[in-house]
Write a protein that holds these residues in place. Structure first.
Motif, PDB file in Angstrom:
ATOM      1  N   CYS A   1     -22.743 -26.174  16.248  1.00  0.00           N
ATOM      2  CA  CYS A   1     -22.937 -25.117  15.015  1.00  0.00           C
ATOM      3  C   CYS A   1     -23.441 -23.824  16.116  1.00  0.00           C
ATOM      4  N   ALA A   2     -22.842 -22.806  15.898  1.00  0.00           N
ATOM      5  CA  ALA A   2     -22.863 -21.744  16.605  1.00  0.00           C
ATOM      6  C   ALA A   2     -23.683 -20.533  15.858  1.00  0.00           C
ATOM      7  N   VAL A   3     -24.568 -19.867  16.152  1.00  0.00           N
ATOM      8  CA  VAL A   3     -25.174 -18.817  15.705  1.00  0.00           C
ATOM      9  C   VAL A   3     -24.351 -17.574  15.868  1.00  0.00           C
ATOM     10  N   THR A   4     -23.790 -16.869  14.985  1.00  0.00           N
ATOM     11  CA  THR A   4     -22.810 -15.406  15.392  1.00  0.00           C
ATOM     12  C   THR A   4     -23.656 -14.595  15.064  1.00  0.00           C
ATOM     13  N   ASN A   5     -24.414 -14.251  13.978  1.00  0.00           N
ATOM     14  CA  ASN A   5     -24.850 -12.692  14.099  1.00  0.00           C
ATOM     15  C   ASN A   5     -26.394 -13.099  13.662  1.00  0.00           C
ATOM     16  N   MET A   6     -27.153 -12.109  13.566  1.00  0.00           N
ATOM     17  CA  MET A   6     -28.292 -11.823  12.915  1.00  0.00           C
ATOM     18  C   MET A   6     -28.737 -10.629  12.157  1.00  0.00           C
ATOM     19  N   ALA A   7     -29.068 -10.551  11.144  1.00  0.00           N
ATOM     20  CA  ALA A   7     -29.385  -9.151  10.432  1.00  0.00           C
ATOM     21  C   ALA A   7     -31.005  -8.996  10.283  1.00  0.00           C
ATOM     22  N   VAL A   8     -31.128  -7.912  10.888  1.00  0.00           N
ATOM     23  CA  VAL A   8     -32.668  -7.442  10.913  1.00  0.00           C
ATOM     24  C   VAL A   8     -33.148  -6.396   9.772  1.00  0.00           C
ATOM     25  N   GLU A   9     -34.283  -6.555   9.161  1.00  0.00           N
ATOM     26  CA  GLU A   9     -34.640  -5.513   8.227  1.00  0.00           C
ATOM     27  C   GLU A   9     -36.051  -5.438   8.362  1.00  0.00           C
ATOM     28  N   ASP A  10     -36.464  -4.279   8.361  1.00  0.00           N
ATOM     29  CA  ASP A  10     -37.936  -4.118   8.773  1.00  0.00           C
ATOM     30  C   ASP A  10     -38.721  -4.794   9.530  1.00  0.00           C
ATOM     31  N   GLY A  11     -38.060  -4.593  10.929  1.00  0.00           N
ATOM     32  CA  GLY A  11     -38.616  -5.464  11.945  1.00  0.00           C
ATOM     33  C   GLY A  11     -38.632  -6.802  11.864  1.00  0.00           C
ATOM     34  N   ARG A  12     -37.759  -7.414  10.857  1.00  0.00           N
ATOM     35  CA  ARG A  12     -37.729  -8.756  10.920  1.00  0.00           C
ATOM     36  C   ARG A  12     -36.299  -9.471  10.642  1.00  0.00           C
ATOM     37  N   VAL A  13     -36.199 -10.656  11.288  1.00  0.00           N
ATOM     38  CA  VAL A  13     -34.857 -11.151  11.261  1.00  0.00           C
ATOM     39  C   VAL A  13     -34.765 -11.727   9.863  1.00  0.00           C
ATOM     40  N   VAL A  14     -33.886 -11.441   8.923  1.00  0.00           N
ATOM     41  CA  VAL A  14     -33.772 -11.898   7.599  1.00  0.00           C
ATOM     42  C   VAL A  14     -32.639 -12.881   7.326  1.00  0.00           C
ATOM     43  N   ARG A  15     -31.599 -12.756   8.293  1.00  0.00           N
ATOM     44  CA  ARG A  15     -30.521 -13.396   7.795  1.00  0.00           C
ATOM     45  C   ARG A  15     -29.910 -13.769   9.153  1.00  0.00           C
ATOM     46  N   VAL A  16     -29.362 -15.084   9.352  1.00  0.00           N
ATOM     47  CA  VAL A  16     -28.745 -15.595  10.359  1.00  0.00           C
ATOM     48  C   VAL A  16     -27.293 -16.198  10.057  1.00  0.00           C
ATOM     49  N   ASP A  17     -26.269 -15.702  10.642  1.00  0.00           N
ATOM     50  CA  ASP A  17     -24.908 -16.473  10.470  1.00  0.00           C
ATOM     51  C   ASP A  17     -24.527 -17.469  11.298  1.00  0.00           C
TER      52      ASP A  17
END
Lengths: 327, 506, 349
Positions: free
Chosen positions: B165-181
């Motif tokens: 299972c590979a992590v392909t991307n992360m989304a950062v909002e307001d200085g926090r990681v909010v989503r990991v693809d």
């Protein structure tokens, strides 16, 4: 041992008479016992089933990489922990008590101070005294005066096959002293011959080697198969197989050559006493071949072959009996 | 899917963190390939006593010494407690041995001197030229078994662990990681996760992972080469008693002997390639200590990329560091370290994570056993072997059927079926890492088809791609084959290419 | 009669010995171990034009009649296999292949991987029906061990009758002497019986056995389990050899010889830290990055001594000769052709 040579071709597995016999399924095989198991910290993991090997050397002959498989298997066998098999325990007990693997029945001892010693071995002095007597007569008729000494004990080969090394060494020391009194040692068991040459460093001759080139007669009628003993062909010299056929041929015996004539009868390596059911099964396979070929019987030059094949119903003659037998 | 903590990276560090956090809370570990894909699967298998670092890197040395004892206590089943010898030869700096001894003492590394005569009696294969010898508590560890045991423990405590299972991307909002693809090779997992915290334990890929969240992890990549010889050629781990250099170490491991190692900068995390010069160096240097090594069959080469702090290279500290960037306040990255100190790294990271989550429980990983004790009472040899490979999981293997499928490593068919049933193994190499089938001197020539057959029967997998993947993986370590191994390779090619028409790497 | 020594007990050795004997030489063939021939599939990928007739005569046998033409078979893992000559039960004529096959394997035995083969056959558009042959054989035992008597074959025949396909694919389970059992099996089970193409098992051994018996029938003296340990070479002519076996060694005088000792896999050439080497340390060797292609240098098949002389009466044949074009999987054909050329070169004396 040149154990790094294995390329996993499996030739040894296909050559192994035990693996090729339906009764041999518990034998881990020459590759596991001789190549793979020794690489582990704990050698003994294959257990007593490693002893289900007749030490026929077929694996070694088949190995394209020239590995000394038999020596490696013997090494592993000597490192096995655990109790001896019942048959082996009896054998060792006999040797410890009276110096031979089976009870001695022979009583034609000759201790005349001759220069030649005839060393029949334990089976020849125990179960097959007739074999010993014929070989002795044959030697006499060839003008080879010889002793048969009561003091010459078991050659030790069966003990080495099951890792009982100290007792084997003890025998060797005692026999070496006896041998030192003679110029020439003649045997009728290829196992003994091999042991004397390889382990004792003594120039022993098997009766086949003595008979090479001799002018002999036989009164045998009918067609006869050959059982070429493993330790003769694959132990002492491959030329001995042709020697056996040639000696009989020249003596007028109608010899039938077969491709399986040099495959193991099942009697060696401590199998006769350790795993008699497998020995018997292998021998039965050969007896079936003789039956299908319609031969009178089979001629051999090894007491173990004689014993094992005979027990499964073959008509077996040792070379000494084939040459001297009167019609 | 919501999970408190997402751990990225299924090497020793990640698996150790997963176990630690699972004993205190909840977590999910994702590994993009198979467990131990990175440095944890490409190292020397050495359980350091700390001796090697005592002089130049005493902090590391102390850590190793302490953790060596901890691991022998909690995970003795996957450790061969061979002991280690440091030996010097006439050409080595004669003063170093005393510096070494003093440094070991002050770093807390147990070390005691043997005379050359004693050394040779303990290790008959040593060169008779040995001048000084020190004995230390080095050991040989099976990293695959160790990491799997950590994963098994983590799962038993409620964690989820997924390989492939590979992590392909992360989304950062307001200085926090909010989503990991996430991309799952199997299917079944939702393609995004929203964890409270992300722990970046991706080793040599840590920098790449951190970049997804716009963060930096200052690390260097350093490649090391190893050479596997057939058979156990020494009783102990053997080290060179000189300032750390290339080709210093010999480690007996299962049925092989591993020679190592070297050091060069790695271009990427996948730059594991071993050169002929490396092989020549390893044989030359190690055979100075153990002359017979020169004549043994060289089975395989492999390389690992070390994720080191700072610039990398032999001088770099083997210590580790934790990074937390304000650009992504819920992302913690860990870099550096050694296999031997994985548990300590995991403890420090887990303490940090728990602190940030307001979880006040204490680390228990040094107290709870990872598996069964070192020896079973009255155990048969095959059972003992299973325990060493599988730890607690050995009890799930059917001992009634002892048919062997891999002759080199004496692996039973029932081991393969048990591993498949556990569900992590998708490829032949996955099965190999867990059972050792295919790691022996024939490198899977004999057993790969039989293992594949079981996989097709039990899992209905598509055989040809799996077989090709396995052959390519094995051939990566066989490019420099010579002598008897090259003969083996010729036979393999005759069968795989000549008969079955499967192309390997040229 | 001139005496020739042939060193090597594989295809190149047996074929050249047979040819020499047919041309009136006294021939002694010395060999040991298992040749590559016995590890092969037992099929010839192609037939060389130059000696097609001779090969056909050499391999013609009541015991195991060969078939020739564009042939196709199925390997023990289900992959396709093309060749030009095979035993009768190994292949079908190209284009006449079955639409469905019952894949009959032994449980847990590597002689035929029935699930892998079924998956691969299905993937190729041939409907495969997996079938487990009754009876259990340990994975290290050759399957031939359990199929030696009529009873075992009867049970097999009965079982195969339960399959729905017209063609059954079975593991390689017969020795040369039992090959005709496959004909009888077909009659008994009412199906076409196809033997899986398998390296490292019975078919290769059968071919080697067949070649050996053809050579022996022709009058070649076969010294098995023996090795030529030294050659008596005077400048550019060989006069004799030392042959060793067990605890004995014999010197023989010969008028010519063919070296057909095989590749490094079967110990025909040494492969050590210096690369490919001549075990006799007498002859020039072509080294190649690809060990498959390296081997003895030769001029018209005649070996060259280390100081560059062309041997007058010593030729090389088969895998031990260097070759620019040898491929994995086509060695047998090249070996046979090479043996023919070696004999021709020797005869050109």
């Amino acid at each position: 041992m040149n154990e790094g040579r294995c390329v996993k071709c499996g030739s040894c597995l296909r050559a192994c008479p035990v693996l090729n016999d339906p009764s041999g399924t518990q034998f881990p095989g020459p590759r596991t016992v001789g190549v793979d198991a020794p690489r582990f910290l704990e050698k003994g993991s294959v257990g007593q089933n490693a002893l289900r090997c007749t030490m026929c050397h077929a694996c070694e002959w088949a190995c394209p990489s020239g590995m000394t498989l038999t020596r490696s298997m013997l090494q592993l066998r000597s490192e096995l922990s655990g109790d001896l098999l019942p048959g082996h325990r009896r054998m060792v007990g006999n040797v410890a008590s009276f110096g031979r693997t089976v009870a001695t029945e022979f009583n034609g001892w000759r201790e005349e101070g001759e220069r030649v010693l005839y060393f029949p071995g334990c089976i020849g002095l125990g179960r097959l005294t007739g074999l010993t007597e014929s070989v002795s007569s044959l030697l006499t008729s060839l003008g080879i005066a010889h002793d048969i000494s009561r003091e010459a004990l078991c050659c030790g080969s069966p003990l080495l096959k099951i890792g009982v090394t100290e007792l084997a060494e003890d025998l060797r020391r005692r026999n070496a002293e006896v041998f030192s009194r003679y110029d020439r040692i003649i045997t009728s068991c290829p196992g003994c011959t091999y042991q004397l040459r390889e382990v004792y460093g003594v120039e022993a001759e098997h009766i086949i080697e003595v008979l090479r080139g001799s002018d002999l007669r036989s009164n045998l009628e009918g067609r006869w198969a050959l059982q070429v003993p493993c330790h003769l062909k694959r132990g002492l010299s491959p030329w001995t197989a042709d020697d056996l056929a040639a000696i009989l041929g020249k003596a007028g015996v109608d010899v039938v050559r077969m491709p399986e004539e040099d495959s193991c009868c099942g009697g060696g390596g401590g199998m006769l006493s350790g795993f008699p059911e497998t020995s018997g099964s292998l021998a039965r396979g050969k007896v079936e071949i003789y039956r299908r070929a319609g031969v009178e019987g089979v001629i051999t030059a090894c007491p173990f072959c004689s014993l094992n094949l005979g027990r499964e119903g073959a008509r077996v003659l040792d070379i000494g009996e084939a040459i001297t037998l009167k019609h | 899917m919501r999970k408190d903590v997402l751990i990225i990276g299924g090497g020793a560090t990640g698996a150790g963190i997963a176990r630690d956090l699972a004993l205190r809370g909840d977590c999910l570990l994702l590994e993009m390939r198979d467990l131990c894909h990175g440095a944890s699967g490409g190292n020397h298998g050495l359980l350091h006593s700390g001796g090697r670092y005592a002089v130049k890197d005493p902090g590391s040395a102390s850590e190793c010494a302490a953790e060596n004892a901890v691991l022998k206590r909690i995970a003795p089943f996957c450790i061969e407690d061979t002991g280690g010898l440091f030996v010097s030869l006439p050409e080595d700096d004669p003063g170093f041995a005393d510096v070494f001894t003093r440094s070991c003492r002050s770093a807390g590394v147990p070390a005691w001197e043997l005379t050359p005569k004693e050394a040779l009696a303990n290790e008959p294969g040593l060169s008779p030229r040995v001048v000084r010898c020190l004995e230390v508590p080095d050991g040989s560890v099976d990293p695959f078994s160790l990491v799997q045991a950590n994963v098994d423990d983590a799962r038993a405590a409620g964690a989820a662990v997924l390989n492939h299972c590979a992590v392909t991307n992360m989304a950062v909002e307001d200085g926090r990681v909010v989503r990991v693809d996430v991309r799952d090779r199997r299917g079944g997992l939702p393609s995004t996760i929203a964890p409270e915290m992300v722990v970046n334990a991706a080793g040599a890929w840590a920098s790449d992972i951190a970049k997804m969240a716009g963060c930096q992890v200052p690390m260097g990549l350093d490649q090391g080469s190893m050479l596997v010889l057939d058979g156990r050629q020494s009783r102990h781990v053997i080290n060179r008693l000189r300032p750390p250099s290339n080709g210093d170490i010999v480690v007996p491991n299962h049925t092989s002997t591993i020679l190592g190692t070297t050091s060069r900068p790695a271009r990427t995390a996948d730059d594991t390639t071993v050169s002929k010069e490396d092989v020549d160096l390893l044989i030359r240097e190690t055979s100075a200590m153990l002359p017979s090594l020169r004549h043994r069959r060289a089975v395989r080469t492999y390389g690992g990329v070390r994720p080191l702090l700072g610039g990398g290279g032999r001088e770099t500290s083997r210590s580790f560091a934790i990074f937390n960037d304000e650009g992504a306040e819920n992302l913690i990255s860990v870099a550096g370290g050694k296999l031997t100190t994985y548990r300590l790294m995991a403890e420090k990271v887990s303490d940090r994570v728990c602190g940030m989550l307001g979880n006040s429980s204490n680390c228990r990983t040094h107290l709870e056993p990872l598996g069964p004790p070192a020896e079973g009472k009255g155990e048969s040899i095959p059972a003992a072997r299973l325990r060493r490979k599988y730890g607690r999981a050995a009890s799930s293997i059917d001992m009634a059927d002892q048919r062997v499928i891999c002759s080199c490593e004496q692996v039973m068919r029932s081991e393969v079926t048990a591993v498949l049933e556990a569900g992590d193994a998708l490829t032949l190499s996955d099965v190999m890492r867990r059972t050792r089938a295919g790691m022996g001197y024939c490198q899977g020539s004999d057993c790969s088809l039989s293992v594949l057959e079981i996989m097709v029967e039990k899992e209905g997998v598509d055989p040809l791609p799996l077989l090709k993947e396995f052959l390519e993986e094995r051939e990566r370590g066989l490019a420099l084959s010579a002598e008897d191994q090259l003969r083996q390779e010729m036979l393999r090619r005759h069968v795989m290419r000549g008969v079955y028409g499967l192309e390997g790497k040229r | 009669m001139s005496r020739a020594l042939v060193v090597g007990n594989g295809a190149a050795g047996y074929f050249s010995a047979w040819l020499l004997r047919k041309r009136g030489w006294e021939v002694i063939l010395v060999g040991r171990g298992t040749p590559s021939t016995a590890l092969s599939t037992g099929c010839l990928r192609s037939l060389p034009d130059i000696c097609r007739a001779e090969i056909s005569e050499f391999l013609d046998s009541e015991a195991m009649p060969p078939v020739t033409g564009r042939r196709e078979g199925v390997s023990k893992i289900g992959t396709p296999f093309q060749c030009w000559m095979s035993p009768s039960h190994s292949t079908w004529e190209e284009g006449e292949g079955p639409k469905s096959i019952a894949v009959a394997g032994l449980e847990g035995h590597p002689s035929l991987h029935l699930h892998t083969a079924s998956a691969i056959l299905n993937g190729r558009g041939i409907k495969a029906e997996p079938f487990t042959i009754p009876g259990s054989v340990p994975p290290d035992a050759p399957p031939t061990s359990s199929f030696r008597n009529d009873e075992a074959w009867e049970v097999l025949a009965e079982g195969l009758k339960g399959t729905s396909s017209e063609v059954v694919l079975i593991p390689a389970m017969v020795h040369l002497r039992d090959y005709r059992r496959l004909d009888r099996l077909e009659v008994r089970c009412g199906r076409k019986v196809l033997e899986a193409i398998s390296p490292l098992s019975a078919p290769g051994q059968r071919l080697a056995d067949l070649m050996c018996s053809r050579a022996a029938e022709a009058g070649v003296t076969i010294w098995d389990g023996r090795k030529v340990t030294a050659l008596d070479v005077q400048v550019d002519a060989m006069r004799g050899a030392t042959v060793a076996g067990g605890m004995e060694a014999r010197d023989i005088k010969v008028d010519a010889a063919i070296v057909a000792t095989g590749s490094p896999v079967v110990d025909g050439l040494d492969l050590n830290e210096r690369g490919i080497c001549d075990p006799f340390s007498r002859f020039l060797v072509v080294r190649s990055n690809d060990p498959l292609r390296g081997g003895y240098d030769s001029s018209n098949n005649m070996l060259l001594t280390i100081d560059g002389r062309v041997m007058k009466n010593l030729a090389g044949a088969g895998d031990c000769l260097a070759s620019k074009k040898r491929q994995y999987g086509s060695g047998l054909t090249e070996s046979l052709e090479s043996a023919y050329l070696a004999v021709r070169a020797l005869e050109g004396l």
